[in-house]
Write an enzyme that holds these catalytic residues in place. Structure first.
Site, PDB file in Angstrom:
ATOM      1  N   TYR A  55      53.514  17.891  15.914  1.00 47.30           N
ATOM      2  CA  TYR A  55      54.875  18.346  15.652  1.00 47.30           C
ATOM      3  C   TYR A  55      54.843  19.553  14.708  1.00 47.30           C
ATOM      4  O   TYR A  55      54.340  19.466  13.582  1.00 47.30           O
ATOM      5  CB  TYR A  55      55.738  17.242  15.038  1.00 47.30           C
ATOM      6  CG  TYR A  55      55.974  16.034  15.917  1.00 47.30           C
ATOM      7  CD1 TYR A  55      55.702  16.064  17.287  1.00 47.30           C
ATOM      8  CD2 TYR A  55      56.490  14.864  15.394  1.00 47.30           C
ATOM      9  CE1 TYR A  55      55.927  14.960  18.090  1.00 47.30           C
ATOM     10  CE2 TYR A  55      56.718  13.738  16.196  1.00 47.30           C
ATOM     11  CZ  TYR A  55      56.429  13.799  17.534  1.00 47.30           C
ATOM     12  OH  TYR A  55      56.649  12.693  18.329  1.00 47.30           O
ATOM     13  N   GLN A 178      55.163   3.932  22.897  1.00 42.02           N
ATOM     14  CA  GLN A 178      56.308   4.773  22.541  1.00 42.02           C
ATOM     15  C   GLN A 178      56.722   5.603  23.757  1.00 42.02           C
ATOM     16  O   GLN A 178      56.207   6.685  23.993  1.00 42.02           O
ATOM     17  CB  GLN A 178      55.975   5.684  21.357  1.00 42.02           C
ATOM     18  CG  GLN A 178      57.200   6.412  20.831  1.00 42.02           C
ATOM     19  CD  GLN A 178      56.944   7.204  19.572  1.00 42.02           C
ATOM     20  OE1 GLN A 178      57.290   8.376  19.483  1.00 42.02           O
ATOM     21  NE2 GLN A 178      56.341   6.569  18.568  1.00 42.02           N
ATOM     22  N   TRP A 206      61.735   6.741  22.136  1.00 35.88           N
ATOM     23  CA  TRP A 206      62.207   8.047  21.691  1.00 35.88           C
ATOM     24  C   TRP A 206      63.289   8.561  22.636  1.00 35.88           C
ATOM     25  O   TRP A 206      63.391   8.132  23.769  1.00 35.88           O
ATOM     26  CB  TRP A 206      61.063   9.050  21.560  1.00 35.88           C
ATOM     27  CG  TRP A 206      60.272   9.385  22.797  1.00 35.88           C
ATOM     28  CD1 TRP A 206      59.184   8.713  23.283  1.00 35.88           C
ATOM     29  CD2 TRP A 206      60.476  10.500  23.679  1.00 35.88           C
ATOM     30  NE1 TRP A 206      58.702   9.329  24.406  1.00 35.88           N
ATOM     31  CE2 TRP A 206      59.467  10.434  24.674  1.00 35.88           C
ATOM     32  CE3 TRP A 206      61.399  11.551  23.723  1.00 35.88           C
ATOM     33  CZ2 TRP A 206      59.368  11.375  25.707  1.00 35.88           C
ATOM     34  CZ3 TRP A 206      61.299  12.486  24.752  1.00 35.88           C
ATOM     35  CH2 TRP A 206      60.298  12.393  25.717  1.00 35.88           C
ATOM     36  N   SER A 207      64.085   9.451  22.122  1.00 38.57           N
ATOM     37  CA  SER A 207      65.216  10.036  22.843  1.00 38.57           C
ATOM     38  C   SER A 207      66.204   8.992  23.367  1.00 38.57           C
ATOM     39  O   SER A 207      66.620   9.051  24.522  1.00 38.57           O
ATOM     40  CB  SER A 207      64.722  10.912  24.004  1.00 38.57           C
ATOM     41  OG  SER A 207      65.719  11.803  24.429  1.00 38.57           O
ATOM     42  N   LYS A 217      78.825  15.265  23.873  1.00 34.21           N
ATOM     43  CA  LYS A 217      79.217  16.610  23.410  1.00 34.21           C
ATOM     44  C   LYS A 217      79.089  17.678  24.501  1.00 34.21           C
ATOM     45  O   LYS A 217      79.633  18.767  24.371  1.00 34.21           O
ATOM     46  CB  LYS A 217      78.391  17.010  22.198  1.00 34.21           C
ATOM     47  CG  LYS A 217      76.927  17.309  22.489  1.00 34.21           C
ATOM     48  CD  LYS A 217      76.186  17.844  21.268  1.00 34.21           C
ATOM     49  CE  LYS A 217      76.033  16.793  20.193  1.00 34.21           C
ATOM     50  NZ  LYS A 217      75.152  17.251  19.089  1.00 34.21           N
ATOM     51  N   GLY A 287      66.458  11.263  15.225  1.00 34.60           N
ATOM     52  CA  GLY A 287      66.169  12.476  14.486  1.00 34.60           C
ATOM     53  C   GLY A 287      67.465  12.953  13.870  1.00 34.60           C
ATOM     54  O   GLY A 287      68.545  12.503  14.254  1.00 34.60           O
ATOM     55  N   GLN A 293      74.326  12.488  10.138  1.00 41.25           N
ATOM     56  CA  GLN A 293      73.870  11.964  11.424  1.00 41.25           C
ATOM     57  C   GLN A 293      73.087  10.672  11.224  1.00 41.25           C
ATOM     58  O   GLN A 293      73.201   9.742  12.022  1.00 41.25           O
ATOM     59  CB  GLN A 293      73.013  13.005  12.136  1.00 41.25           C
ATOM     60  CG  GLN A 293      73.768  14.247  12.567  1.00 41.25           C
ATOM     61  CD  GLN A 293      72.847  15.324  13.109  1.00 41.25           C
ATOM     62  OE1 GLN A 293      71.758  15.563  12.572  1.00 41.25           O
ATOM     63  NE2 GLN A 293      73.262  15.976  14.180  1.00 41.25           N
TER      64      GLN A 293
END
Length: 338
Positions: A55, A178, A206-207, A217, A287, A293
């Site tokens: 990352y 994961q 994840w996600s 949105k 995240g 958030q």
């Protein structure tokens, strides 16, 4: 506050909302903002933090290490990963060879400012390295006290079975996978989840909000909102682009709003709560670029969605859901990336 779940069949408990810094620390978010988000996570009761050496080409680990400095180490669960290219990206700076694993763990520990990680994960399956070599290297990392448990990411059911068998032979615990998982991306359900339940492996997903698609949105036929991930050129835009062109999907996501309203949840909270209804999911990774958030997402912990509303979600999303198990195998490169 955040609830906790066991990770696989181990005795380790982790926060079911886990803070990750894949597309944020060291790239999209300045260090001060990253520190504020980590503090918000800690204040909300999150104790589990997920990162990877790749990352932001190792910078994300450094930022997380700085953000967690001064915290009681025993009260945290720190996860990182190895596989993708790092550093100058030479021929041995990637993959799951013994050389790369043993060198990568030392680099990660230095950047994270810790003597060990709670979970060390194979970021993908390495088709270019014998699995026996990979698992032996992981066993040596565990025996050296540099990792407590072993996990993987985006492995198929067959790969999980083979890796788990070798781990048992070597006397170490492979306890997690994961994968990407959300209400619209369910490729793990047909094969990976049943196999994982059998083997005592949990999913750390994840996600869970599909890179923001499930927040609602992004409206069909409309330009992405300014400042959203879809407008970010540092990585977010490329990840979300595959969903943005599907107006039917975007319209169906909008139709989930009445269900979220009925539960008193935001759309993001509904998406997170949905993945946590799966008892094979130990945690959903979030995240954040702003502390608010984190606060919003944590409210999804402990939410129970009635069966009739889960059925309504399935009906609304219909054939927009992706569930082909073959897609898991496609994310692991057949040749090393350099």
């Amino acid at each position: 506050m955040v609830a906790f779940r066991h990770l696989g069949s181990s005795g380790l408990k982790i926060s079911e909302i886990t803070y990750g810094n894949w597309l944020t620390h060291g790239s999209q978010v300045e260090n001060d903002a990253a520190l504020a988000c980590v503090r918000a996570a800690l204040d909300a009761g999150i104790t589990t933090f997920d990162t990877a050496d790749t990352y932001a080409n190792t910078k994300a680990e450094e930022v997380l290490g700085d953000a967690l400095a001064g915290q009681r180490r025993e009260s945290l669960e720190i996860f990182t990963k190895v596989y993708f290219p790092t550093g100058p990206k030479g021929p041995n700076d990637t993959g799951l060879s013994r050389k790369h694993i043993l060198e990568a763990i030392d680099g990660s520990l230095t950047r994270l400012r810790t003597d060990y990680v709670d979970l060390y994960q194979a970021h993908r399956y390495d088709h270019a390295t014998p699995l026996t070599e990979t698992m032996q290297a992981f066993a040596d990392v565990v025996r050296a006290g540099k990792a407590l448990y072993i996990g993987v990411s985006e492995w198929t059911a067959e790969q999980l079975r083979a890796g788990h068998a070798l781990a048992q032979e070597l006397g170490i615990q492979l306890i997690s996978n994961q994968p990407q998982y959300s209400a619209i991306w369910r490729v793990i359900e047909p094969e990976v989840v049943p196999t994982s339940r059998e083997l005592g492996i949990s999913q750390i997903v994840w996600s869970p909000v599909a890179q923001g698609i499930l927040t609602g949105k992004y409206a069909p036929g409309a330009a992405p909102p300014a400042g959203s991930r879809a407008t970010d050129t540092k990585g977010g835009a490329s990840m979300i682009s595959r969903f943005l062109g599907d107006d039917e999907l975007l319209g169906r996501v909008q139709d989930l709003r009445p269900i979220a309203d009925e539960l008193g949840l935001t759309m993001a909270q509904l998406a997170l709560a949905w993945v946590l209804q799966n008892d094979n999911v130990a945690a959903a990774i979030i995240g954040a670029s702003r502390p608010e958030q984190v606060t919003e997402n944590v409210a999804a912990s402990g939410v129970s969605i009635p069966a009739e509303l889960l059925e309504r979600i399935d009906a609304v999303l219909g054939d927009s859901v992706v569930s082909d198990p073959r897609l898991t195998d496609e994310v692991s490169p057949r040749e090393r990336l350099a």
